[in-house]
Design a protein around this motif. Structure first.
Motif, PDB file in Angstrom:
ATOM      1  N   GLN A 106       0.821  -1.198   0.000  1.00 13.51           N
ATOM      2  CA  GLN A 106       0.000   0.000   0.000  1.00 13.51           C
ATOM      3  C   GLN A 106       0.859   1.253   0.000  1.00 13.51           C
ATOM      4  N   ALA A 107       1.981   1.215   0.729  1.00 12.83           N
ATOM      5  CA  ALA A 107       2.897   2.348   0.739  1.00 12.83           C
ATOM      6  C   ALA A 107       3.687   2.441  -0.560  1.00 12.83           C
ATOM      7  N   SER A 108       4.116   1.285  -1.090  1.00 12.49           N
ATOM      8  CA  SER A 108       4.912   1.288  -2.321  1.00 12.49           C
ATOM      9  C   SER A 108       4.075   1.610  -3.552  1.00 12.49           C
ATOM     10  N   LEU A 109       2.794   1.234  -3.542  1.00  7.47           N
ATOM     11  CA  LEU A 109       1.959   1.408  -4.724  1.00  7.47           C
ATOM     12  C   LEU A 109       1.848   2.871  -5.125  1.00  7.47           C
ATOM     13  N   GLN A 110       1.720   3.766  -4.148  1.00  6.53           N
ATOM     14  CA  GLN A 110       1.603   5.184  -4.463  1.00  6.53           C
ATOM     15  C   GLN A 110       2.868   5.700  -5.141  1.00  6.53           C
ATOM     16  N   MET A 111       4.026   5.298  -4.625  1.00  2.77           N
ATOM     17  CA  MET A 111       5.284   5.711  -5.229  1.00  2.77           C
ATOM     18  C   MET A 111       5.446   5.116  -6.623  1.00  2.77           C
ATOM     19  N   LEU A 112       5.118   3.831  -6.779  1.00  2.37           N
ATOM     20  CA  LEU A 112       5.245   3.177  -8.077  1.00  2.37           C
ATOM     21  C   LEU A 112       4.283   3.781  -9.104  1.00  2.37           C
ATOM     22  N   ALA A 113       3.076   4.099  -8.678  1.00  3.42           N
ATOM     23  CA  ALA A 113       2.092   4.657  -9.613  1.00  3.42           C
ATOM     24  C   ALA A 113       2.528   6.023 -10.127  1.00  3.42           C
ATOM     25  N   ILE A 114       3.011   6.880  -9.223  1.00  2.20           N
ATOM     26  CA  ILE A 114       3.470   8.204  -9.644  1.00  2.20           C
ATOM     27  C   ILE A 114       4.669   8.090 -10.572  1.00  2.20           C
ATOM     28  N   ALA A 115       5.642   7.251 -10.199  1.00  2.00           N
ATOM     29  CA  ALA A 115       6.829   7.071 -11.032  1.00  2.00           C
ATOM     30  C   ALA A 115       6.470   6.486 -12.393  1.00  2.00           C
ATOM     31  N   ALA A 177       8.223   7.950   5.306  1.00  3.06           N
ATOM     32  CA  ALA A 177       7.005   8.251   4.568  1.00  3.06           C
ATOM     33  C   ALA A 177       6.159   9.305   5.260  1.00  3.06           C
ATOM     34  N   ALA A 178       6.598   9.746   6.425  1.00  2.00           N
ATOM     35  CA  ALA A 178       5.882  10.752   7.201  1.00  2.00           C
ATOM     36  C   ALA A 178       6.871  11.389   8.176  1.00  2.00           C
ATOM     37  N   PRO A 179       6.544  12.547   8.725  1.00  2.00           N
ATOM     38  CA  PRO A 179       7.441  13.165   9.708  1.00  2.00           C
ATOM     39  C   PRO A 179       7.646  12.247  10.909  1.00  2.00           C
ATOM     40  N   PRO A 180       8.877  12.088  11.374  1.00  2.00           N
ATOM     41  CA  PRO A 180       9.142  11.221  12.543  1.00  2.00           C
ATOM     42  C   PRO A 180       8.367  11.686  13.771  1.00  2.00           C
ATOM     43  N   GLY A 181       7.783  10.727  14.486  1.00  2.00           N
ATOM     44  CA  GLY A 181       7.053  11.033  15.703  1.00  2.00           C
ATOM     45  C   GLY A 181       5.599  11.381  15.506  1.00  2.00           C
ATOM     46  N   VAL A 270      13.348  -1.304  -4.573  1.00  2.00           N
ATOM     47  CA  VAL A 270      14.080  -1.919  -3.464  1.00  2.00           C
ATOM     48  C   VAL A 270      15.251  -1.026  -3.056  1.00  2.00           C
ATOM     49  N   LEU A 271      16.022  -0.555  -4.046  1.00  2.00           N
ATOM     50  CA  LEU A 271      17.171   0.305  -3.758  1.00  2.00           C
ATOM     51  C   LEU A 271      16.736   1.694  -3.332  1.00  2.00           C
ATOM     52  N   PHE A 276      16.118   6.093   0.831  1.00  2.00           N
ATOM     53  CA  PHE A 276      15.246   7.081   1.468  1.00  2.00           C
ATOM     54  C   PHE A 276      14.575   6.554   2.735  1.00  2.00           C
ATOM     55  N   ALA A 277      14.931   5.346   3.159  1.00  2.00           N
ATOM     56  CA  ALA A 277      14.324   4.728   4.344  1.00  2.00           C
ATOM     57  C   ALA A 277      12.799   4.780   4.260  1.00  2.00           C
ATOM     58  N   TYR A 278      12.281   4.466   3.089  1.00  2.00           N
ATOM     59  CA  TYR A 278      10.845   4.493   2.858  1.00  2.00           C
ATOM     60  C   TYR A 278      10.254   3.129   3.215  1.00  2.00           C
ATOM     61  N   PRO A 279       9.274   3.086   4.107  1.00  2.00           N
ATOM     62  CA  PRO A 279       8.774   1.790   4.620  1.00  2.00           C
ATOM     63  C   PRO A 279       7.809   1.099   3.664  1.00  2.00           C
ATOM     64  N   GLY A 280       8.326   0.652   2.548  1.00  2.00           N
ATOM     65  CA  GLY A 280       7.497  -0.030   1.571  1.00  2.00           C
ATOM     66  C   GLY A 280       7.888  -1.480   1.405  1.00  2.00           C
ATOM     67  N   LEU A 281       7.458  -2.056   0.310  1.00  2.00           N
ATOM     68  CA  LEU A 281       7.727  -3.463   0.052  1.00  2.00           C
ATOM     69  C   LEU A 281       9.203  -3.709  -0.250  1.00  2.00           C
ATOM     70  N   GLY A 282       9.878  -2.722  -0.831  1.00  2.00           N
ATOM     71  CA  GLY A 282      11.299  -2.869  -1.116  1.00  2.00           C
ATOM     72  C   GLY A 282      12.127  -2.991   0.143  1.00  2.00           C
ATOM     73  N   GLU A 283      11.828  -2.169   1.139  1.00  2.00           N
ATOM     74  CA  GLU A 283      12.558  -2.253   2.407  1.00  2.00           C
ATOM     75  C   GLU A 283      12.283  -3.596   3.090  1.00  2.00           C
ATOM     76  N   ALA A 284      11.040  -4.069   2.999  1.00  2.00           N
ATOM     77  CA  ALA A 284      10.717  -5.374   3.581  1.00  2.00           C
ATOM     78  C   ALA A 284      11.487  -6.486   2.878  1.00  2.00           C
ATOM     79  N   THR A 285      11.719  -6.337   1.587  1.00  2.00           N
ATOM     80  CA  THR A 285      12.491  -7.342   0.848  1.00  2.00           C
ATOM     81  C   THR A 285      13.917  -7.428   1.359  1.00  2.00           C
TER      82      THR A 285
END
Length: 334
Positions: A106-115, A177-181, A270-271, A276-285
């Motif tokens: 769900q987090a990665s889809l938005q980035m992938l769709a825009i790209a 993906a959001a401001p820390p805290g 994934v890279l 960017f420490a983005y919590p998507g499917l790539g980081e989980a991989t």
């Protein structure tokens, strides 16, 4: 009515059969390959605390994840669960793999769709401009841009953009993906887009290159054809020729390449998500690979194959809409 439905039914049945065989082969190959890996899954699971646990605790961990069973027993059990739609439990997140995939994608889809949209639209426009103005300074500039980015590593481009826009100019966030805290429900749309912008642009910048070069070459072939030369002899202008004769001929190959690029975007994410420490499917991989989480890795490979296959199927279904002469079987109508 039956004559029209039969090709559609055959096409759908063929696609579903191929999809089932592909997913089974991919999942089976991935499971076998990861199970035969020399990495100790217990040590990868425990990490730096491996020296602090006793052999009895290690045995309990092996029993908890079924690692004490023979390979063939684990494979047979896994196949049985897979046929029931159960991908197992993630060792890293201690959640069902399906839930991890749903949350992370769900987090990665938005980035992938825009790209994907940016790379497709800009790649097509730049390819048309470069092909139509062949030999001009605009063509040379676009080709230099495309060749440079096509040969640039994804992580290097991501690091460069991070240094320029986040560290030096401070116009984009450094990570996450959001401001820390800030709680997820308190994140505004603007804050979410602000954190999403640079990772998505990084993926799109690299994806533009291949589509640009391919579209340019196809348009040049069209502009050098006999019927275009005849249209020029009749006084039709360049952009009119591109609009009436070139666009349809270059759109289908560009669309094919655009949907084929889904696999490259998926791999590039994934890279990019790591940089960017983005919590998507790539980081989980990456986390699953580092800690030898076989169920999650198999699930990610399984899902990525499904994702790319669906994208290619959508491309096939869109061909008759763009060019009505094309049938679902891939043949042109007489």
């Amino acid at each position: 009515m039956d004559m029209r439905l039969n090709p559609i039914v055959r096409f759908a049945g063929s696609k579903l059969l191929r999809l089932g065989l592909l997913l089974l082969a991919v999942a089976l190959f991935t499971f076998v390959l990861l199970s035969l890996s020399p990495i100790d899954p217990i040590q990868a699971y425990v990490g730096a605390d491996m020296m602090l646990i006793s052999p009895e605790q290690q045995e309990l961990i092996a029993q908890r994840w079924g690692l004490d069973q023979p390979f063939l027993a684990r494979l047979w059990d896994w196949l049985g669960q897979l046929l029931q739609g159960n991908l197992g439990i993630s060792m890293v997140f201690n959640q069902p793999v399906i839930e991890v995939l749903a949350n992370r994608f769900q987090a990665s889809l938005q980035m992938l769709a825009i790209a994907w949209l940016i790379s497709g639209i800009l790649g097509l426009l730049l390819g048309i401009a470069s092909g139509a103005l062949e030999g001009s300074w605009i063509d040379r500039a676009i080709r230099l841009y495309a060749y440079t980015l096509a040969s640039s590593p994804t992580f290097w481009v991501a690091l460069l953009l991070l240094i320029v826009f986040s560290v030096s100019l401070k116009v984009t966030p450094i990570c996450c993906a959001a401001p820390p805290g800030v709680l997820t429900e308190d994140v505004t749309i603007w804050q979410h887009l602000h954190h999403l912008l640079l990772p998505a642009l990084t993926l799109s910048i690299i994806g533009i290159a291949n589509i640009t070069l391919h579209t340019r070459q196809k348009l040049i072939e069209v502009l050098h054809s006999d019927y275009v030369l005849f249209a020029q002899a009749q006084g039709e202008r360049l952009w009119g020729i591109v609009r009436h004769h070139g666009f349809r001929n270059i759109l289908l190959p560009a669309l094919t390449l655009q949907f084929a690029s889904l696999s490259e975007l998926f791999g590039g994410s994934v890279l990019v998500e790591q940089v960017f420490a983005y919590p998507g499917l790539g980081e989980a991989t990456v986390q699953a690979a580092l800690r030898s989480d076989v169920p999650l890795l198999v699930g990610i490979v399984f899902f990525s194959a499904l994702f790319v296959y669906i994208g290619n199927t959508i491309a096939d279904l869109s061909y008759p809409i763009i060019d009505p002469r094309i049938r679902l079987g891939g043949n042109l109508e007489p």
